[in-house]
Design an enzyme around this catalytic site. Structure first.
Site, short mmCIF file in Angstrom:
data_model
loop_
_atom_site.label_atom_id
_atom_site.label_comp_id
_atom_site.label_asym_id
_atom_site.label_seq_id
_atom_site.Cartn_x
_atom_site.Cartn_y
_atom_site.Cartn_z
N ARG A 125 -6.86 -0.65 11.08
CA ARG A 125 -5.71 -0.45 10.63
C ARG A 125 -4.69 1.31 10.34
O ARG A 125 -5.58 2.14 10.39
CB ARG A 125 -5.24 -1.17 9.06
CG ARG A 125 -6.77 -1.08 8.79
CD ARG A 125 -7.63 0.05 7.63
NE ARG A 125 -6.43 0.57 7.12
CZ ARG A 125 -6.40 1.80 6.97
NH1 ARG A 125 -7.10 2.28 7.38
NH2 ARG A 125 -5.29 2.12 6.04
N GLY A 126 -3.66 1.50 9.81
CA GLY A 126 -2.66 2.10 9.92
C GLY A 126 -2.03 2.73 10.79
O GLY A 126 -2.30 2.65 12.01
N ALA A 127 -0.81 2.91 10.55
CA ALA A 127 -0.14 3.16 11.71
C ALA A 127 -0.25 3.43 12.82
O ALA A 127 -0.06 3.61 13.88
CB ALA A 127 1.37 3.67 10.50
N ARG A 144 1.62 -6.62 13.88
CA ARG A 144 2.06 -6.71 11.99
C ARG A 144 3.54 -5.65 12.86
O ARG A 144 4.11 -4.73 13.61
CB ARG A 144 0.85 -5.30 11.46
CG ARG A 144 -0.22 -5.83 11.56
CD ARG A 144 -1.18 -4.90 10.82
NE ARG A 144 -0.83 -4.63 9.81
CZ ARG A 144 -1.17 -4.47 8.42
NH1 ARG A 144 -2.20 -3.43 9.14
NH2 ARG A 144 -0.91 -3.89 7.33
N GLN A 158 -7.84 -0.01 0.19
CA GLN A 158 -8.43 0.57 1.23
C GLN A 158 -8.88 1.49 0.83
O GLN A 158 -9.65 2.87 1.58
CB GLN A 158 -7.10 0.82 2.22
CG GLN A 158 -6.29 -0.15 2.72
CD GLN A 158 -5.70 -1.52 2.23
OE1 GLN A 158 -5.98 -1.25 1.38
NE2 GLN A 158 -4.75 -1.59 3.34
N ASP A 201 4.41 4.03 7.15
CA ASP A 201 4.38 3.50 7.94
C ASP A 201 5.48 3.54 8.96
O ASP A 201 4.85 2.65 10.45
CB ASP A 201 3.75 1.88 7.49
CG ASP A 201 2.30 1.59 7.04
OD1 ASP A 201 2.65 1.99 6.60
OD2 ASP A 201 1.39 1.07 8.24
N ASN A 230 5.75 2.68 3.37
CA ASN A 230 4.23 2.76 3.25
C ASN A 230 3.36 1.49 2.22
O ASN A 230 3.62 1.30 2.12
CB ASN A 230 3.68 4.51 2.60
CG ASN A 230 2.37 4.84 2.70
OD1 ASN A 230 2.27 3.90 3.75
ND2 ASN A 230 1.61 5.02 1.72
N LYS A 231 2.45 1.73 2.15
CA LYS A 231 1.10 0.77 1.57
C LYS A 231 2.00 0.27 -0.17
O LYS A 231 2.41 1.25 -0.78
CB LYS A 231 -0.23 1.19 1.48
CG LYS A 231 -1.64 1.01 0.86
CD LYS A 231 -1.04 -1.40 1.05
CE LYS A 231 -1.67 -1.35 3.12
NZ LYS A 231 -0.97 -2.67 3.59
O1 MRU Z 1 -2.10 -2.28 5.80
P1 MRU Z 1 -3.35 -0.32 6.40
O2 MRU Z 1 -4.06 -0.39 5.81
O3 MRU Z 1 -2.70 -0.63 7.50
O4 MRU Z 1 -1.88 0.65 5.91
C1 MRU Z 1 -1.94 1.68 5.96
C2 MRU Z 1 -1.30 2.39 5.19
O5 MRU Z 1 -0.17 1.71 4.44
C3 MRU Z 1 -1.01 3.83 5.55
O6 MRU Z 1 -1.10 4.84 4.38
C4 MRU Z 1 -0.37 3.99 6.61
O7 MRU Z 1 -0.46 3.37 7.85
C5 MRU Z 1 -0.15 5.73 7.14
S1 MRU Z 1 -2.43 5.99 7.84
C6 MRU Z 1 -1.91 7.11 8.53
#
Ligand code: MRU
Length: 337
Positions: free
Chosen positions: A48-50, A86, A192, A233, A243-244
């Protein structure tokens, strides 16, 4: 400094991931042999994470036709499957677009398609590592010294191919011997912040204090937070930032207390084709993530649940965006791509 490596190749060309759903208590690496397995790992947030899902998807495309000779059609089918996992992080589409273009060019030139795909996936990964490092330098210069940084979710090494985005300035300052510490939001519903950010910072030796999300405003009022830094994201052309979920509330609280609110992201997260935040598709995830935890109920079974995984912070609440090409006012960031 010990920085986790959440992804890699196996000697046989499969993909090895650190299963992030099991952290912090279990550190287990899982080998993914098929495109379907990579899609499942992205969908369920094992990776996970963009930036990392972009890298994982690019690597996943190399598994198309792995046992024989891949065709451009197989590459495009794999890309469609991975791209549908996603919707919010633009890095996924960005990386898959590169893989498709590389496959088409290789076929036109009569190159070995499998070798070309592997090369492109490695390039995407290498470039991300370098972008993280540059974000670290730009962010460290902006902060300028000792700092207490409040962050949300995980935008660290576990979310990228390198030292992270929001955490990159933290690691860079720490390496330079500055006194830098982090306050990490827990980040409901999937934690997270507590499971991943607190874990990787602790391993790296960076002091971290964990708070629940509803403590952030009170912490900002105390006056000891130097700045907030979060990842992204997708950043729309006008500088609105997805973002999250919870990032928007944090930005409002930071503004109310006069604390700088920075977004750190590679240019692969900037989407000039999306004019503003209202056009960013926001992923909605299963109700069970809010109504329970690891299979245990936390709410009555029949309760209605709303579970958006991300929110949009308007550009007006963002002090600056730290990218691999420097620091931008939110309205200028589209020009960085
Ligand atoms: O749902 P996730 O855990 O993939 O969400 C991640 C985030 O929102 C991060 O802040 C974002 O992807 C940036 S990661 C460098």
């Amino acid at each position: 400094m010990t920085i986790p490596q959440p992804i890699g190749w196996t000697p046989g060309g499969a993909i090895r991931i650190l299963d992030q759903t099991l952290l912090p208590d279990t550190e287990r690496y899982v080998d993914l042999e098929t495109v379907d397995a990579v899609a499942e790992a992205i969908r369920t947030l094992r990776v996970r994470g963009a930036p990392l899902i972009g890298i994982a998807a690019a690597m996943g495309v190399t598994l198309a036709g792995r046992k024989g000779r891949p065709s451009v059609e197989q590459v495009c089918a794999a890309s469609a499957l991975l791209g549908a996992t996603r919707p919010t992080a633009v890095n996924l589409r960005w990386a898959l677009g590169r893989m498709e273009r590389r496959a088409e060019a290789a076929a036109r030139r009569g190159e070995d398609l499998a070798a070309a795909l592997r090369q492109e996936a490695d390039a995407i990964w290498d470039e991300d590592r370098a972008m993280c490092a540059r974000i670290g330098v730009a962010g460290a210069e902006l902060i300028g010294g000792d700092a207490l940084v409040l962050t949300h979710c995980n935008a660290g090494a576990l979310a990228t191919g390198g030292i992270g985005t929001a955490l990159a300035p933290v690691y860079t300052l720490h390496e330079a011997g500055r006194r830098v510490a982090v306050v990490a939001d827990e980040t409901r519903p999937l934690l997270q912040g507590s499971r991943l950010t607190a874990w990787e910072l602790t391993r790296a030796g960076v002091p971290v204090t964990l708070i629940t999300d509803n403590m952030a405003a009170s912490r900002l009022r105390r006056g000891d937070i130097t700045c907030v830094i979060v990842g992204a994201d997708r950043i729309a052309a006008n500088g609105d930032v997805a973002n999250k979920i919870g990032t928007y509330g944090l930005a409002l609280a930071a503004r109310a207390h006069g604390v700088p609110f920075y977004v750190a992201a590679p240019t692969s997260t900037v989407d000039p084709a999306t004019p503003d935040g209202a056009r960013i598709p926001i992923e909605e995830r299963p109700a069970a993530e809010v109504a329970g935890w690891r299979g245990r109920p936390a709410a009555p079974a029949e309760v209605r649940v709303w579970n958006p995984a991300f929110d949009v912070t308007p550009a007006a609440l963002v002090t600056a965006i730290i990218t691999d090409r420097g620091v931008f006012a939110p309205g200028d960031v589209a020009g960085s791509t």
